[in-house]
Design a protein around this motif. Structure first.
Motif, PDB file in Angstrom:
ATOM      1  N   ASN A  16       5.678  30.126  23.604  1.00  0.00           N
ATOM      2  CA  ASN A  16       6.655  28.815  23.958  1.00  0.00           C
ATOM      3  C   ASN A  16       7.812  28.937  23.097  1.00  0.00           C
ATOM      4  O   ASN A  16       8.887  28.748  23.597  1.00  0.00           O
ATOM      5  CB  ASN A  16       5.800  27.553  23.871  1.00  0.00           C
ATOM      6  CG  ASN A  16       4.946  27.354  24.991  1.00  0.00           C
ATOM      7  OD1 ASN A  16       5.436  26.537  25.673  1.00  0.00           O
ATOM      8  ND2 ASN A  16       3.756  27.694  24.747  1.00  0.00           N
ATOM      9  N   MET A  17       7.519  29.338  21.802  1.00  0.00           N
ATOM     10  CA  MET A  17       8.797  29.417  20.678  1.00  0.00           C
ATOM     11  C   MET A  17       9.734  30.286  21.267  1.00  0.00           C
ATOM     12  O   MET A  17      11.065  29.905  21.147  1.00  0.00           O
ATOM     13  CB  MET A  17       8.243  29.995  19.470  1.00  0.00           C
ATOM     14  CG  MET A  17       7.575  28.781  18.565  1.00  0.00           C
ATOM     15  SD  MET A  17       7.063  27.152  18.808  1.00  0.00           S
ATOM     16  CE  MET A  17       5.524  27.526  19.462  1.00  0.00           C
ATOM     17  N   ASP A  75      -8.693  21.723   6.007  1.00  0.00           N
ATOM     18  CA  ASP A  75      -8.222  21.817   7.418  1.00  0.00           C
ATOM     19  C   ASP A  75      -6.620  22.217   7.377  1.00  0.00           C
ATOM     20  O   ASP A  75      -6.464  22.885   8.403  1.00  0.00           O
ATOM     21  CB  ASP A  75      -8.395  20.346   7.893  1.00  0.00           C
ATOM     22  CG  ASP A  75      -9.428  20.607   9.248  1.00  0.00           C
ATOM     23  OD1 ASP A  75      -9.835  21.380   9.541  1.00  0.00           O
ATOM     24  OD2 ASP A  75      -9.565  19.346   9.757  1.00  0.00           O
ATOM     25  N   ILE A 113       0.332  18.470   0.566  1.00  0.00           N
ATOM     26  CA  ILE A 113       0.582  17.972   1.819  1.00  0.00           C
ATOM     27  C   ILE A 113      -0.649  16.727   1.755  1.00  0.00           C
ATOM     28  O   ILE A 113      -0.347  15.577   2.090  1.00  0.00           O
ATOM     29  CB  ILE A 113       0.464  18.488   3.048  1.00  0.00           C
ATOM     30  CG1 ILE A 113       1.764  19.480   3.019  1.00  0.00           C
ATOM     31  CG2 ILE A 113       0.457  17.629   4.448  1.00  0.00           C
ATOM     32  CD1 ILE A 113       1.757  20.520   3.978  1.00  0.00           C
ATOM     33  N   LEU A 170      -9.366  17.709   3.943  1.00  0.00           N
ATOM     34  CA  LEU A 170      -8.131  17.483   4.627  1.00  0.00           C
ATOM     35  C   LEU A 170      -7.234  18.662   4.144  1.00  0.00           C
ATOM     36  O   LEU A 170      -6.813  19.553   4.977  1.00  0.00           O
ATOM     37  CB  LEU A 170      -7.341  16.338   4.314  1.00  0.00           C
ATOM     38  CG  LEU A 170      -5.867  16.298   4.940  1.00  0.00           C
ATOM     39  CD1 LEU A 170      -5.905  16.357   6.464  1.00  0.00           C
ATOM     40  CD2 LEU A 170      -5.142  15.025   4.562  1.00  0.00           C
ATOM     41  N   ARG A 202      -2.792  21.322  -0.285  1.00  0.00           N
ATOM     42  CA  ARG A 202      -3.181  20.475  -1.244  1.00  0.00           C
ATOM     43  C   ARG A 202      -2.047  19.308  -1.364  1.00  0.00           C
ATOM     44  O   ARG A 202      -2.248  18.119  -1.468  1.00  0.00           O
ATOM     45  CB  ARG A 202      -3.387  21.024  -2.447  1.00  0.00           C
ATOM     46  CG  ARG A 202      -4.584  20.174  -3.417  1.00  0.00           C
ATOM     47  CD  ARG A 202      -5.038  20.924  -4.564  1.00  0.00           C
ATOM     48  NE  ARG A 202      -3.996  21.361  -5.284  1.00  0.00           N
ATOM     49  CZ  ARG A 202      -4.203  22.336  -6.345  1.00  0.00           C
ATOM     50  NH1 ARG A 202      -5.443  22.755  -6.520  1.00  0.00           N
ATOM     51  NH2 ARG A 202      -3.145  22.762  -6.922  1.00  0.00           N
ATOM     52  N   ARG A 223      -5.843  26.019   7.222  1.00  0.00           N
ATOM     53  CA  ARG A 223      -5.995  26.818   8.398  1.00  0.00           C
ATOM     54  C   ARG A 223      -4.834  26.872   9.397  1.00  0.00           C
ATOM     55  O   ARG A 223      -4.837  27.536  10.275  1.00  0.00           O
ATOM     56  CB  ARG A 223      -7.347  26.306   8.956  1.00  0.00           C
ATOM     57  CG  ARG A 223      -8.264  26.769   8.124  1.00  0.00           C
ATOM     58  CD  ARG A 223      -9.574  25.973   8.589  1.00  0.00           C
ATOM     59  NE  ARG A 223     -10.377  26.552   9.662  1.00  0.00           N
ATOM     60  CZ  ARG A 223     -11.176  25.733  10.472  1.00  0.00           C
ATOM     61  NH1 ARG A 223     -11.836  24.592  10.035  1.00  0.00           N
ATOM     62  NH2 ARG A 223     -11.914  26.287  11.419  1.00  0.00           N
ATOM     63  N   LEU A 224      -3.773  26.031   9.404  1.00  0.00           N
ATOM     64  CA  LEU A 224      -2.760  25.904  10.020  1.00  0.00           C
ATOM     65  C   LEU A 224      -1.826  27.099   9.728  1.00  0.00           C
ATOM     66  O   LEU A 224      -1.365  27.576   8.522  1.00  0.00           O
ATOM     67  CB  LEU A 224      -1.807  24.550   9.970  1.00  0.00           C
ATOM     68  CG  LEU A 224      -2.837  23.330  10.451  1.00  0.00           C
ATOM     69  CD1 LEU A 224      -2.106  22.062  10.256  1.00  0.00           C
ATOM     70  CD2 LEU A 224      -3.261  23.466  11.981  1.00  0.00           C
ATOM     71  N   PRO A 225      -0.828  27.488  10.819  1.00  0.00           N
ATOM     72  CA  PRO A 225      -0.008  28.688  10.464  1.00  0.00           C
ATOM     73  C   PRO A 225       1.093  28.303   9.329  1.00  0.00           C
ATOM     74  O   PRO A 225       1.662  27.256   9.485  1.00  0.00           O
ATOM     75  CB  PRO A 225       0.600  28.860  11.634  1.00  0.00           C
ATOM     76  CG  PRO A 225       0.528  27.835  12.426  1.00  0.00           C
ATOM     77  CD  PRO A 225      -0.878  27.180  12.222  1.00  0.00           C
ATOM     78  N   GLY A 226       1.040  29.191   8.275  1.00  0.00           N
ATOM     79  CA  GLY A 226       2.427  28.789   7.512  1.00  0.00           C
ATOM     80  C   GLY A 226       2.069  27.991   6.228  1.00  0.00           C
ATOM     81  O   GLY A 226       2.867  27.842   5.514  1.00  0.00           O
ATOM     82  N   ILE A 227       0.873  27.621   6.141  1.00  0.00           N
ATOM     83  CA  ILE A 227       0.422  26.545   5.042  1.00  0.00           C
ATOM     84  C   ILE A 227      -0.445  27.210   4.397  1.00  0.00           C
ATOM     85  O   ILE A 227      -1.792  27.567   4.649  1.00  0.00           O
ATOM     86  CB  ILE A 227      -0.088  25.292   5.793  1.00  0.00           C
ATOM     87  CG1 ILE A 227       1.068  24.663   6.585  1.00  0.00           C
ATOM     88  CG2 ILE A 227      -0.548  24.476   4.461  1.00  0.00           C
ATOM     89  CD1 ILE A 227       0.803  23.148   7.069  1.00  0.00           C
TER      90      ILE A 227
END
Lengths: 207, 207
Positions: free
Chosen positions: A89-90, A14, A29, A11, A27, A17-21
């Motif tokens: 979109n943002m 995974d 989270i 986890l 870890r 690989r998200l933006p800003g993490i």
């Protein structure tokens, strides 16, 4: 580290690989999620799995939306002859939050970047061209203003320039861009030189 | 904002309840996730759903682990008579990363905080007491050192004090704590007064 349980490690990998993490917050989270009730995890799991199913893309502006056309393009109070071109979109949310714009949008889905291998076919430039032509056909004798709201980076400027050239021959289309300048409330001391140069170039009469 | 699709809004709301993720980054992550291939979303969804199933808790130190006992408690090279008490799993990783500690751990799962309503029964204090007694029983004639590695906040100090009192009557248990002082590489100018006071109090002979 071998002491991290496999599921939490998977986890973490995974999530980071998200933006800003970053690795550490990923870890944190993951471990936090472990403490949540199973029902909440299942709810989140379900939301992620079905994320793409209910969402559609507005055929006119390419904004992700529950409806097609989207709320903005479907609103007869908005002027379809003013098309604000944004990267994603943002950016639409940011401009909508400012609250004064009464035209419509067009979401490019990226900007040209030779360095990242993003070319003309990777973003919605030909769709923009088609959209402008469709609007012109619908509104006989109308003129379209394309308002470029791309970030003032090299990539953003390259993209802006490309779009300007694309419509250069069409006298029914004018292409404008957002002003570059100092932000409201910012300290001149902290503004970068490039922005100051542009603010100087773009100076307007005090009225 | 009504223009955000329901599924993306639901995911955003769920994400912003995770530690360290604000509303804006939650939205950015949700929109980013939307662009991922469905296979990756399903993989992530599955990982989250099954998160708690394969992970166990070490019966000795309460670290989350794939095995019971965990890798550290199961390692015969580690000294079970040195028990480092930490607030959570993350703290264990930090100390392991430093790489010099050869004892074992005990994860409290929180620290005493009257303000947050966290009392003695909400953290693993009685389990710590049992653990220390078990070790003493196993290692006849041994003495246990409890090394408190709790954060030097009011709550951390309250918890440390409580644990110290708990073992005050037991001459086979000594309770120590991590030194408070200035960090390696930090600028004295930027160190808070409390830390400076403690660093002064805890000064040691230069050898």
């Amino acid at each position: 580290m071998g002491i991290i349980p496999k599921a939490l490690k998977a986890l973490t990998l995974d999530l980071q690989r998200l933006p800003g993490i970053g690795p550490k917050s990923a870890r944190r989270i993951a471990y936090y999620m472990f403490t949540l009730p199973q029902s909440r995890l299942e709810f989140l799991s379900q939301t992620i799995k079905e994320l793409q199913q209910s969402v559609t893309v507005c055929q006119f502006c390419r904004l992700l939306s529950d409806t097609n056309p989207c709320e903005i393009c479907g609103d007869s109070a908005r002027n379809p002859l003013e098309i604000c071109v944004v990267e994603d979109n943002m950016d639409v949310f940011a401009i909508e939050k400012a609250g004064t714009y009464k035209g419509v949008y067009f979401v490019l889905g990226g900007i040209l970047s030779p360095a990242k291998g993003i070319g003309i076919d990777d973003i919605a430039i030909s769709a923009l061209q088609k959209r402008v032509n469709d609007v012109l056909k619908q509104k006989n004798n109308g003129t379209v203003e394309i308002i470029l709201a791309l970030s003032p980076s090299t990539e953003g400027q390259t993209t802006s320039l490309y779009i300007k050239e694309l419509f250069a021959e069409n006298e029914k289309v004018s292409v404008t861009r957002f002003a570059i300048g100092i932000s409201v409330g910012s300290d001149l001391d902290y503004v970068d030189s490039f922005t100051l140069q542009e603010a100087m170039k773009g100076r307007i009469k005090v009225e």
